[in-house]
Design a protein around this motif. Structure first.
Motif: not given
Length: 286
Positions: A144-148, A151-154
């Motif tokens: 789905g959608f990755l965190p914006r 740090g969270e996305r990585q």
């Protein structure tokens, strides 16, 4: 343990989960139209958006808003109606309810109260894109959608870097470039596909490496995107860790910082940054 028989005699109403077209209105099923016509109420993510769909199919059923900002307020109201015997059809703006859209909280609450929850099959952007991507369709992992937040996305991408399944993500047009850059750093330069404007006039598939897709993303983009990335290979592409360590050391010797050198070596070799980092620091994560 509990068992639900979707059809038959019930003391409550039924919650129907009704998918709507992701672009082309001809993808609406006969059954979906019939359910929306006969339901007592339609819970819609955006009533104005849904009303255009209802008008197209001459559906006059009353709608009520149900979206991420009023979920907790609406659920008790909808449950009361369901327990009183009313039939409610829940829809999102496009595609499947609950898939990156509101719905899961209402489903959970209905199940807890013994209200039958009946799903209808229909349009879904992720699987529609996957079967035409050219990537392996089995197994696949839909995120789905990755965190914006960076740090969270990585952190999420680092966890997915060793996942062998084809990876599916949703992304908005103005974030595609940043997301591809983050994927290149985490995954290395794998095969990937962008799908945009699915089922619409300008439906487009862009296939290539992540680096090549980054070049495409430098243009002005429109429409919602599905990003698909090939899963991690069974065996690492790396011949040995030593060359990576030597390459980083050579760049550091010119005055570059280790992190910058690691990032450059990873990009040059088409591998994840973590692989080069581990090699340079003699870390064994096996």
């Amino acid at each position: 343990m509990e068992q639900q028989r979707s059809f038959g005699s019930h003391t409550t109403g039924t919650l129907y989960l009704v998918p709507t077209p992701i672009g082309n209105l001809d993808d609406m099923t006969f059954r979906a139209v019939e359910i929306l016509k006969t339901a007592d109420l339609i819970a819609a993510e955006d009533t104005r958006h849904t009303q255009m769909l209802l008008n197209h199919f001459a559906i006059t059923t009353k709608t009520i808003s149900f979206h991420e900002h009023n979920t907790q307020m609406r659920i008790p109201e909808l449950l009361t109606k369901l327990e009183a015997g009313q039939t409610i059809a829940q829809v999102s703006d496009a595609g499947m309810p609950s898939i990156s859209d509101p719905g899961k909280e209402l489903v959970h609450a209905a199940i807890e109260r013994g209200v039958p929850v009946v799903p209808l099959p229909g349009a879904n952007a992720a699987t529609t894109a996957l079967i035409a991507s050219g990537l392996s369709p089995q197994p696949f992992l839909f995120y789905g959608f990755l965190p914006r937040k960076t740090g969270e996305r990585q952190r999420i991408l680092a966890k997915l870097a060793t996942e062998p399944a084809t990876l599916l993500f949703y992304e908005s047009p103005h974030r595609v470039g940043k997301t591809l850059a983050a994927m290149l750093e985490a995954f290395g330069d794998r095969q990937a596909v962008l799908a945009r404007e699915l089922t619409k006039k300008f439906e487009t598939f862009i296939r290539g490496t992540i680096t090549e897709l980054q070049t495409y993303a430098e243009n002005e983009l429109k429409g919602e995107f599905v990003i698909m990335v090939a899963g991690a290979p069974d065996k690492p592409v790396v011949k040995s860790a030593a060359p990576f360590k030597d390459q980083v050391a050579a760049i550091v010797a010119t005055g570059a910082k280790p992190n910058a050198a690691i990032k450059l070596v990873a990009k040059q070799n088409g591998v994840a940054k973590q692989v080069v980092y581990d090699a340079y620091h003699d870390l064994d994560r096996a």
